[in-house]
Design a protein around this motif. Structure first.
Motif, mmCIF file in Angstrom:
data_model
loop_
_atom_site.group_PDB
_atom_site.id
_atom_site.type_symbol
_atom_site.label_atom_id
_atom_site.label_comp_id
_atom_site.label_asym_id
_atom_site.label_seq_id
_atom_site.Cartn_x
_atom_site.Cartn_y
_atom_site.Cartn_z
ATOM 1 N N THR A 177 -0.468 4.690 5.970
ATOM 2 C CA THR A 177 0.724 3.894 5.658
ATOM 3 C C THR A 177 1.896 4.236 6.568
ATOM 4 O OG1 THR A 177 1.503 5.427 3.936
ATOM 5 C CG2 THR A 177 0.036 3.637 3.236
ATOM 6 N N SER B 87 -6.196 -0.766 -4.838
ATOM 7 C CA SER B 87 -4.783 -1.154 -4.865
ATOM 8 C C SER B 87 -4.674 -2.671 -4.944
ATOM 9 C CB SER B 87 -4.071 -0.653 -3.608
ATOM 10 O OG SER B 87 -4.164 0.754 -3.529
ATOM 11 N N ALA C 216 0.838 -1.207 0.000
ATOM 12 C CA ALA C 216 0.000 0.000 0.000
ATOM 13 C C ALA C 216 0.867 1.250 0.000
ATOM 14 C CB ALA C 216 -0.933 -0.004 1.210
ATOM 15 N N SER D 67 -7.597 0.970 7.925
ATOM 16 C CA SER D 67 -8.284 -0.019 7.082
ATOM 17 C C SER D 67 -9.638 -0.382 7.664
ATOM 18 C CB SER D 67 -7.432 -1.283 6.944
ATOM 19 O OG SER D 67 -6.221 -1.002 6.288
ATOM 20 N N ILE E 25 -5.933 -5.159 -2.046
ATOM 21 C CA ILE E 25 -5.302 -5.206 -0.721
ATOM 22 C C ILE E 25 -6.381 -5.288 0.359
ATOM 23 C CG2 ILE E 25 -3.909 -3.927 0.957
ATOM 24 C CD1 ILE E 25 -2.214 -2.932 -1.397
ATOM 25 N N TYR E 26 -7.495 -4.590 0.153
ATOM 26 C CA TYR E 26 -8.547 -4.638 1.166
ATOM 27 C C TYR E 26 -9.129 -6.042 1.304
ATOM 28 C CZ TYR E 26 -12.490 -3.717 4.103
ATOM 29 O OH TYR E 26 -13.379 -3.775 5.147
ATOM 30 N N LEU F 99 -7.549 1.120 -0.748
ATOM 31 C CA LEU F 99 -7.051 -0.260 -0.659
ATOM 32 C C LEU F 99 -7.833 -1.196 -1.584
ATOM 33 C CD1 LEU F 99 -6.373 -0.737 3.163
ATOM 34 C CD2 LEU F 99 -4.744 -0.192 1.349
#
Length: 186
Positions: free
Chosen positions: A101, A124, A91, A111, A131-132, A121
């Protein structure tokens, strides 16, 4: 039933959070820096509940979830902590040095509670997956470990747990956590 399952989870979380204190305060906003239903302070190992906005099962379980996962994050040798660290690194590489971050604690708090960071996220990617999505899977693994539940087996029961964990990861849309982990009031 769902009520029975919530009671079981609450009892197991109670065993995990151990010496964590719970304080009900008239107004949490001076401590949280904004209106909030609940807040977990890792430094003080205390859950604060706002008497007007946080006196409900969701807020208490949400803050207990923060308390329980805080101990896992402190153990850098756990595979799930290493996975979260890789997510943070990815991230940071994609989003730059932004609030979520800064470090692992902030990554997890943001998050869980910051809709804008969560959206970033979702967009990403890491290993071809958001990422999430990886974050939710890892937090579910942490909760299964904390609650001493199997990672496989009764799929209906595990789906129910996963649904409850996702609910605990979903505070009010107005939430934005700071170094403390909080759940904003509606």
């Amino acid at each position: 039933s769902q009520v029975k399952r919530i009671r079981e989870i609450a009892a197991k979380l109670g065993n995990v959070v151990g010496s964590t204190q719970i304080q009900v305060v008239d107004d949490l906003s001076p401590l949280a820096g904004r209106r909030a239903a609940g807040l977990f302070s890792p430094e003080q190992n205390t859950i604060y509940i706002d008497a007007n906005n946080g006196m409900n099962v969701h807020t208490v379980l949400h803050e207990m979830f923060h308390a329980a996962t805080s101990a896992s994050l402190a153990n850098k040798s756990l595979p799930t902590t290493k996975q979260l660290q890789r997510m943070l690194d990815s991230a940071r590489e994609q989003l730059g040095e932004i609030y979520g971050t800064q470090n692992l604690d902030e990554f997890v708090a943001e998050s869980q509670s910051n809709p804008e960071f969560r959206s970033a996220l979702v967009l990403s990617r890491m290993d071809g997956v958001s990422i999430y999505s990886k974050f939710v899977d890892t937090m579910t693994k942490i909760m299964r470990r904390i609650l001493r539940l199997p990672s496989s087996g009764n799929t209906a029961q595990l789906r129910e747990l996963d649904r409850l964990v996702e609910g605990l990861l979903s505070p009010s849309p107005a939430t934005r956590a700071a170094p403390n982990m909080l759940m904003a009031a509606d």
